[in-house]
Design a protein around this motif. Structure first.
Motif, PDB file in Angstrom:
ATOM      1  N   ILE A 266       0.673  -1.231  -0.017  1.00 45.58           N
ATOM      2  CA  ILE A 266       0.012  -0.042  -0.078  1.00 45.58           C
ATOM      3  C   ILE A 266       1.006   1.401   0.083  1.00 45.58           C
ATOM      4  O   ILE A 266       0.533   2.209  -0.737  1.00 45.58           O
ATOM      5  CB  ILE A 266      -1.033  -0.043   1.232  1.00 45.58           C
ATOM      6  N   VAL A 267       1.836   1.178   0.860  1.00 44.80           N
ATOM      7  CA  VAL A 267       2.775   2.317   0.710  1.00 44.80           C
ATOM      8  C   VAL A 267       3.534   2.615  -0.573  1.00 44.80           C
ATOM      9  O   VAL A 267       3.583   3.667  -1.136  1.00 44.80           O
ATOM     10  CB  VAL A 267       4.021   2.212   1.994  1.00 44.80           C
ATOM     11  N   ARG A 272      -2.632   9.053  -2.308  1.00 50.03           N
ATOM     12  CA  ARG A 272      -3.892  10.165  -2.184  1.00 50.03           C
ATOM     13  C   ARG A 272      -3.309  11.362  -1.979  1.00 50.03           C
ATOM     14  O   ARG A 272      -2.116  11.906  -1.535  1.00 50.03           O
ATOM     15  CB  ARG A 272      -4.483   9.604  -0.804  1.00 50.03           C
ATOM     16  N   ALA A 273      -4.217  12.290  -2.420  1.00 50.87           N
ATOM     17  CA  ALA A 273      -3.757  13.731  -2.357  1.00 50.87           C
ATOM     18  C   ALA A 273      -5.219  14.510  -2.219  1.00 50.87           C
ATOM     19  O   ALA A 273      -6.216  14.083  -2.537  1.00 50.87           O
ATOM     20  CB  ALA A 273      -2.951  14.124  -3.678  1.00 50.87           C
ATOM     21  N   PRO A 428      -8.041  -2.979   3.174  1.00 54.92           N
ATOM     22  CA  PRO A 428      -6.563  -2.549   3.659  1.00 54.92           C
ATOM     23  C   PRO A 428      -6.138  -1.507   3.417  1.00 54.92           C
ATOM     24  O   PRO A 428      -5.383  -0.715   4.073  1.00 54.92           O
ATOM     25  CB  PRO A 428      -5.784  -3.940   2.705  1.00 54.92           C
ATOM     26  N   VAL A 429      -6.364  -0.833   2.208  1.00 51.08           N
ATOM     27  CA  VAL A 429      -5.958   0.712   1.788  1.00 51.08           C
ATOM     28  C   VAL A 429      -6.617   1.533   2.476  1.00 51.08           C
ATOM     29  O   VAL A 429      -5.916   2.362   3.438  1.00 51.08           O
ATOM     30  CB  VAL A 429      -6.527   1.001   0.206  1.00 51.08           C
ATOM     31  N   ASP A 436      -2.197   6.809   8.544  1.00 53.94           N
ATOM     32  CA  ASP A 436      -1.095   7.705   7.912  1.00 53.94           C
ATOM     33  C   ASP A 436       0.126   7.034   7.395  1.00 53.94           C
ATOM     34  O   ASP A 436       1.015   7.645   7.503  1.00 53.94           O
ATOM     35  CB  ASP A 436      -0.903   8.906   8.695  1.00 53.94           C
ATOM     36  N   LEU A 437      -0.093   5.800   7.017  1.00 55.50           N
ATOM     37  CA  LEU A 437       1.084   5.196   6.397  1.00 55.50           C
ATOM     38  C   LEU A 437       1.386   5.507   5.046  1.00 55.50           C
ATOM     39  O   LEU A 437       2.492   5.659   4.644  1.00 55.50           O
ATOM     40  CB  LEU A 437       0.735   3.434   6.439  1.00 55.50           C
TER      41      LEU A 437
END
Length: 460
Positions: A266-267, A272-273, A428-429, A436-437
């Motif tokens: 996921i990292v 995301r923005a 999971p996302v 905040d990962l």
């Protein structure tokens, strides 16, 4: 065909912008008879005359291209009842009548459980159907709870979890193009396709939807439902038929084959923005956090991107990239299927042989194929694009969905297990983002989004 439609939440934007024009299109095409009845139900203290005046104005604004006679027929067939959707007695009064009814919940998802419970207590006439808009639930647990409530109300075949993307002509052409053309299906696999980009980028900003959008965000609003549905159509195995069971079974297979994402994945594979102040075209757009009704502490994203892989025979190593964003420089709404490079080019050519790309344009609807050919100078490679415009459909997407609901054709609605599996893919996302990962980036309104990352998937 059911001839009674009740819309709960009938005074909202969905009804005015899409459902009323959809009904008018059905009337213009001869699909609705004179005996059809529409009942609008909402909390507003209106009477039927006030609702008809509002409906007339909405049709004039959003369906001006349809015959005036069709618009007038829809308005004249309508009535209105004030109701609290959580009150069984009030709901029972709205759905009462002769014959089955189609109950359309044009409501915020958080209200669905209360509305379904009220319908269950009120009781629906035999043969009735219920329609729910996306997103179906707010997470996996709520989707499962809602499915149990619906199972106590009506049979699964009478539940229409609608996604208007599935009724768009070009979306259906994703299946038609690959399955009806002999030259495509043999190369529709990981050996020939490196990446698939499924994109819904909008120049529109929040447009007054903070009440809903700030509690959902781009991932839940678009990616978890619309874009995952497109993924299913692109990646599914050829169904035996386009019947309700066969089509839904093959879509479920795709969702079940999505490789589970670890936190490390996921990292590396999600972004995301949210937009900051900027200028989109000729208009100034404030920062998302400055929009009325937005809580900056929520960290709601207006841009989301997720890369997925499928663990099945057809797609090992192909990257499926799902992306959506708001307040971007331009609208880009397409499915882009990127083929792998050719294994060898003859010596003596200048220029670059770019990968072939088959593009399904979603809005506007079109089809394009990017190839490489010889330019005006011999031995010079240049990009070529072959394009085709798709004839306008007889019915708009919501007209097609409403016709399917009234006719009882559930092939383009989403089955309960499919709705749950879609949440399993992205839970999971959501969990990792809540920790905040993955940092929330920023991009100026009117830009192309956050700065691109170096891609590590789909390389040759």
């Amino acid at each position: 065909m059911i001839e009674r439609l009740v819309i709960f939440g009938a005074t909202g934007d969905l009804t005015g912008r899409y459902l009323l024009p959809g009904l008018a299109a059905l009337r213009a095409a001869g699909h609705l008879r004179d005996g059809f009845q529409l009942t609008g139900a909402s909390r507003e203290d209106w009477d039927s005359d006030e609702f008809r005046r509002w409906a007339t104005a909405q049709l004039g604004r959003h369906a001006a291209g349809l015959p005036a006679s069709a618009r007038k027929a829809v308005v004249s067939s309508s009535g209105y009842r004030q109701v609290d959707v959580s009150d069984p007695a009030g709901v029972a009064a709205v759905v009462a009548g002769d014959g089955p009814v189609a109950a359309y919940l044009a409501l915020p998802p958080k209200v669905f459980p209360a509305a379904v419970s009220a319908l269950h207590e009120a009781g629906l006439p035999s043969g009735s159907r219920i329609v729910l808009e996306k997103p179906f639930g707010e997470d996996l647990a709520s989707a499962m709870t809602l499915n149990r409530l619906l199972a106590d109300l009506v049979p699964e075949q009478a539940v229409f979890r609608v996604d208007h993307f599935l009724a768009m002509t070009t979306v259906q052409n994703v299946l038609g193009t690959r399955l009806a053309n002999r030259m495509l299906e043999p190369v529709w696999n990981a050996a020939h396709i490196a990446e698939v980009d499924i994109v819904w980028d909008e120049s529109l900003a929040l447009e007054g939807r903070a009440g809903y959008y700030d509690g959902a965000g781009a991932l839940k609003d678009m990616l978890q439902n619309h874009l995952l549905q497109l993924l299913c159509l692109v990646a599914m195995e050829p169904p035996i038929s386009l019947s309700e069971r066969d089509l839904r079974d093959r879509k479920l297979d795709v969702l079940r084959s999505v490789r589970p994402l670890t936190e490390a994945d996921i990292v590396r594979r999600t972004r995301r923005a949210r937009y900051t102040a900027g200028r989109v075209g000729d208009r100034d757009v404030p920062a998302y956090t400055a929009e009325e009704g937005v809580d900056p502490a929520r960290h709601t994203e207006t841009f989301a991107e997720v890369e997925l892989e499928l663990d099945n025979w057809r797609w090992p190593g192909t990257i499926f990239r799902l992306r959506t964003g708001k307040a971007l420089r331009r609208d880009r709404k397409e499915v882009a299927v990127r083929f792998r490079h050719v294994p060898h080019l003859p010596l003596g050519h200048s220029g670059e042989a770019l990968p072939n790309v088959l593009r399904f344009g979603l809005d506007p609807e079109n089809l394009a194929l990017d190839l490489t050919g010889i330019g005006v100078h011999a031995h010079t490679l240049v990009p070529l694009r072959l394009t085709a415009q798709i004839d306008p459909p007889e019915l708009p997407a919501y007209g097609r969905l409403l016709l399917d609901v009234l006719d009882g054709n559930a092939a383009l609605s989403i089955r309960g297990d499919e709705a749950e599996e879609a949440w399993r893919v992205l839970i999971p996302v959501l969990s990792a983002w809540s920790k905040d990962l993955v940092p929330i980036e920023e991009y100026p309104a009117g830009s192309d989004g956050p700065q691109p990352r170096q891609r590590d998937g789909g390389k040759e």
